[in-house]
Design an enzyme around this catalytic site. Structure first.
Site, mmCIF file in Angstrom:
data_model
loop_
_atom_site.group_PDB
_atom_site.id
_atom_site.type_symbol
_atom_site.label_atom_id
_atom_site.label_comp_id
_atom_site.label_asym_id
_atom_site.label_seq_id
_atom_site.Cartn_x
_atom_site.Cartn_y
_atom_site.Cartn_z
ATOM 1 C CG ASP A 344 43.665 45.756 32.894
ATOM 2 O OD1 ASP A 344 44.255 46.315 33.832
ATOM 3 O OD2 ASP A 344 44.239 45.427 31.838
ATOM 4 C CG HIS A 664 39.055 51.167 37.331
ATOM 5 N ND1 HIS A 664 37.766 51.326 36.860
ATOM 6 C CD2 HIS A 664 39.688 50.400 36.415
ATOM 7 C CE1 HIS A 664 37.641 50.691 35.711
ATOM 8 N NE2 HIS A 664 38.786 50.117 35.419
ATOM 9 C CG ASP A 712 38.264 56.863 46.858
ATOM 10 O OD1 ASP A 712 38.572 55.946 46.067
ATOM 11 O OD2 ASP A 712 38.076 56.688 48.081
ATOM 12 C CD GLU A 721 43.313 50.687 36.094
ATOM 13 O OE1 GLU A 721 43.074 51.633 35.323
ATOM 14 O OE2 GLU A 721 43.408 49.508 35.716
HETATM 15 O O1 9MR Z 1 50.111 53.392 33.578
HETATM 16 C C1 9MR Z 1 49.670 53.622 32.256
HETATM 17 C C2 9MR Z 1 49.741 55.106 31.961
HETATM 18 O O2 9MR Z 1 51.082 55.535 31.976
HETATM 19 C C3 9MR Z 1 49.100 55.394 30.605
HETATM 20 O O3 9MR Z 1 49.033 56.795 30.417
HETATM 21 C C4 9MR Z 1 47.710 54.788 30.558
HETATM 22 C C5 9MR Z 1 46.989 55.005 29.233
HETATM 23 O O4 9MR Z 1 47.648 54.363 28.205
HETATM 24 O O5 9MR Z 1 47.770 53.403 30.793
HETATM 25 C C6 9MR Z 1 48.263 53.090 32.076
HETATM 26 O O6 9MR Z 1 48.320 51.732 32.211
HETATM 27 C C7 9MR Z 1 47.086 51.025 32.279
HETATM 28 C C8 9MR Z 1 47.132 49.927 31.234
HETATM 29 O O7 9MR Z 1 47.133 50.494 29.963
HETATM 30 C C9 9MR Z 1 46.021 48.917 31.379
HETATM 31 N N1 9MR Z 1 45.948 48.412 32.718
HETATM 32 C C10 9MR Z 1 45.781 49.474 33.712
HETATM 33 C C11 9MR Z 1 46.962 50.413 33.673
HETATM 34 C C12 9MR Z 1 46.877 51.459 34.771
HETATM 35 O O8 9MR Z 1 45.866 52.382 34.553
#
Ligand code: 9MR
Length: 742
Positions: A344, A664, A712, A721
């Site tokens: 994002d 992602h 993947d 991601e």
């Molecule tokens: O890295 C984050 C992980 O520890 C959490 O479990 C997850 C769900 O809340 O979110 C991950 O962070 C994401 C963030 O919320 C939004 N941008 C992408 C991040 C990586 O997936």
């Protein structure tokens, strides 16, 4: 077996839309495998969606939608679910119960959601006020993991309410989660081993007796033979694993392969220093995700060049003058710049500060250890690579300046606090290039966690910039000290976990660790004794993450021993060595060299960053002791990330034979649009997440052993991601490895 191979091909294909796949199996079977998620609407709506014109909610265990009148096409009003896996030549049966507030005709459609829109089923259902069950069948002409099931009811003159229940799509020959094929049982670092480093492979074989192995060079000549050590069952994967050790081979070369039984590994290199490119690429990632500046071809290459994102040029609505979410404040801030967080385009202070800290810490390590390559101005391909400042600092500054801009201005009620995040109002579609993002963006309320993250990274910034830019260093320190005071005044302002529409929550309701980490950084920079009593956390076997930063106190104390009281240094050192010893043990006792062995056996979202962060702890133990076992363990952690794992998968783009290339991401969405590039070399995928937290994982990874819960696929945001705090961990470890292979 035939099916397995077909599915394996689907899994491996660069694009998962594989209409060209093998012919229809001779005996198509109709299995009872369920292919929709949450068809009973017992509580939540996800992963169902409905058109913007058609608000829908779960009501008494049904999904009910308000269908507008006056639309033209059936698809002007839809309810649907994506990521339905279809197999070519298989029949599928759709069943559902529907009712409406008056007699209407709707379409039930199962098709690919984009060109060529291959359709498996498109049927009309005459829905009445009495709930009625419908059943339709169709045969899929294509194999695809991303078909779409939709109910289309546009085209009516008058509005009505439609309710659905018990939606079921059955069919296919491959059981959910089944049919994955990880290729050769001989798993190596697919990229390269260091001449003066450990060289081991993990071999999956059911035998309980040692096996013979042979190391071949590129010409196929046998270089070395040996017998495996039987490691036993690897709990995280369920694999029976043998270890082959060819560390004594020290002849550089490419195209080596390891043969065990009748299986051969992917080719790999043995090189003096296989980590220099990895350091450059893992750090180079950050330029490619810069916000607020054009990404220029001369630095990023043609494929990754793009216009500046979020600089207030239409259709962008930010980030030059970003208002607060309504009701949270009445000013707006210029928060352009920084790095996009991940797939994002949100920018989050807690995560950004951790990533910037890790880059600055890499700089501080290079300085302490005399790693001149890590300190080079010119190390990276960035606009600042001839300014007399180490590039790793230049890159961290890009983020730090953004972090500073998130601070609440003087005169406002929460002056000195720091806004938790800035991101889009709603999630944007994949792909969306940053400059094409038309969503309004908002500042979210300040939080104590974000405030203390700025205090920590700001204090560190003041330290590392003092010799290069005294004015900037002073700006950083002022912001950090202001933030600290604001956090003391507002010690329990937490970002809510529910705030995750259009961006991640990064919620944290315990900031005692952030207080301790910030106090450590501030003390290291200022020697003000007021901070000393607030240093009360240290490293534990839980390691660290964006949420748990208490361990960073110890890492900073041992990095800068001259700046802390001796008793603090001694205690921190003891903890670092004890925890590192535990991580090394965890790595050694597993079938694959992962220095992370969670007590509950679960792999978390971003598990590869846990691997890399734990490797950083082990590397720190090496710096403290120069014991070669620590260095070996760090290099073997990289083996894990580069392919010596249960998936036979290198998680770093561009490194190895079978590497992650569909992470992602809204910019590099090659899987969706072949005209776009994939992620740049050096991008680290999040890695296995055994909680199956996205629909693609839920559809395709059912029953996976924790270390294999990865796919993947661009839509699997919970396993695949990319994120700045994960790449900063990889960059730190790669930098250590490159330095220690000198
Ligand atoms: O890295 C984050 C992980 O520890 C959490 O479990 C997850 C769900 O809340 O979110 C991950 O962070 C994401 C963030 O919320 C939004 N941008 C992408 C991040 C990586 O997936």
């Amino acid at each position: 077996m035939f099916r397995k191979t077909r599915w394996g091909a689907v899994f491996l294909a660069p694009v998962l839309t594989v209409a060209t796949l093998a012919a229809t199996p001779a005996h198509a079977v109709e299995a009872a495998y369920e292919r929709v998620l949450n068809g009973t609407f017992d509580s939540v709506k996800t992963p169902w969606w409905s058109s913007g014109s058609t608000p829908s909610t779960v009501d008494l265990g049904r999904l009910c939608a308000d269908v507008p009148g006056g639309t033209v096409n059936p698809w002007d009003s839809m309810i649907g679910q994506n990521d339905i896996p279809l197999e070519a030549g298989q029949p599928y049966t759709l069943r559902f119960t529907a009712s409406a507030t008056r007699d209407v005709s709707i379409h039930a459609v199962l098709q690919l959601p984009a060109a060529p829109f291959t359709t498996t089923l498109n049927k009309t259902a005459a829905v009445t006020t009495t709930p009625k069950t419908f059943q339709f069948t169709g045969t899929s002409a294509t194999a695809d993991l991303h078909a779409q099931l939709s109910f289309q009811q546009g085209g009516a003159a008058e509005p009505f309410t439609l309710c659905l229940d018990d939606v079921s799509l059955t069919g296919g020959a491959i059981p959910p989660g089944g049919g994955r094929d990880f290729g050769s049982p001989v798993r190596t670092n697919q990229y390269g081993y260091a001449v003066h480093g450990p060289k081991r492979a993990s071999v999956v074989d059911s035998s309980a007796e040692p096996m013979r192995w042979r190391l071949l060079d590129a010409s196929g000549a046998v270089v070395k033979t040996g017998r495996t050590h039987v490691q036993g069952t690897d709990a995280a994967s369920g694999d029976q694993v043998h270890i082959a050790d060819f560390s004594s081979v020290r002849t550089p070369g490419t195209g080596y392969t390891l043969v065990a039984g009748d299986a051969t590994s992917y080719p790999f290199a043995i090189a003096d220093n296989p980590y220099t490119a990895l350091r450059k690429d893992a750090l180079g990632y950050f330029y490619d995700v810069r916000s607020g500046t054009p990404i220029e071809a001369q630095y990023a290459g043609d494929a990754y060049a793009r216009p500046a994102g979020h600089v207030g040029v239409a259709p962008n609505k930010g980030d030059t003058d970003v208002p607060c979410l309504p009701g949270t404040c009445d000013y707006s801030l210029d928060v352009r710049g920084g790095w996009y967080d991940a797939g994002d385009q949100g920018k989050y202070v807690v995560n950004g500060a951790l990533a910037a800290w890790q880059l600055m810490d890499s700089y501080e390590r290079s300085r302490a250890e005399g790693d001149t390559a890590g300190l080079r101005d010119g190390l990276l391909s960035i606009p600042e690579n001839h300014n007399g400042v180490p590039d790793v600092l230049d890159e961290s500054r890009w983020e730090t300046e953004f972090l500073l801009s998130m601070q609440v201005p003087a005169g406002e009620p929460l002056a000195g606090m720091v806004h938790h995040k800035v991101h889009d109002l709603a999630w944007t579609a994949l792909p969306t290039r940053p400059d094409k993002d038309s969503q309004p963006r908002y500042l979210h309320a300040p939080s104590t966690a974000a405030t203390l993250n700025l205090a920590a990274a700001g204090a560190q910034c003041a330290r590392v910039w003092a010799r290069y830019d005294a004015a900037f260093a002073r700006t950083c320190l002022t912001a950090a000290e202001t933030a600290w005071k604001a956090a003391l005044a507002h010690p329990d302002v937490y970002a809510p976990g529910s705030d995750s529409v259009g961006g991640g929550a990064y919620a944290d309701t315990d900031v005692s660790d952030e207080f301790s980490w910030a106090a450590t950084e501030l003390y290291a920079t200022t020697h003000d004794r007021a901070y000393l009593s607030r240093i009360d956390t240290g490293l534990t076997p839980a390691g660290f993450s964006w949420r748990d930063t208490g361990a960073l106190a110890d890492l900073t104390v041992v990095r800068l021993p001259g700046r802390f009281p001796a008793r603090l240094v001694a205690a921190a050192r003891e903890r670092v060595l004890a925890v590192a010893d535990g991580f090394v043990r965890d790595e050694r006792t597993q079938g694959y060299p992962n220095p992370s062995l969670p007590a509950d056996g679960a792999y978390a979202w971003g598990s590869n960053s846990v691997t890399a962060n734990n490797a950083m702890v082990i590397a720190t133990a090496y710096d403290l002791t120069r014991r070669s076992a620590y260095r070996s363990a760090v290099l073997e952690s990289l083996d894990y990330l580069l392919g010596r794992n249960a998936l036979n998968q290198s998680f770093v783009t561009g490194y190895g034979t079978r590497f992650s290339h569909n992470q992602h991401n809204r910019i590099w969405a090659h899987q969706i649009d072949p005209k776009l590039p994939g992620p740049p070399p050096g991008s680290l995928a999040g890695g296995p997440d055994s909680a199956l937290q996205d629909p693609v994982a839920q559809q395709n990874l059912v029953g996976c052993a924790p270390a294999t819960c990865y796919i993947d696929d661009i839509y699997s945001y919970s396993t695949n991601e990319i994120a700045i705090n994960w790449n900063s961990a990889l960059a730190w470890v790669a930098s250590f490895a490159a330095d220690s292979a000198r």
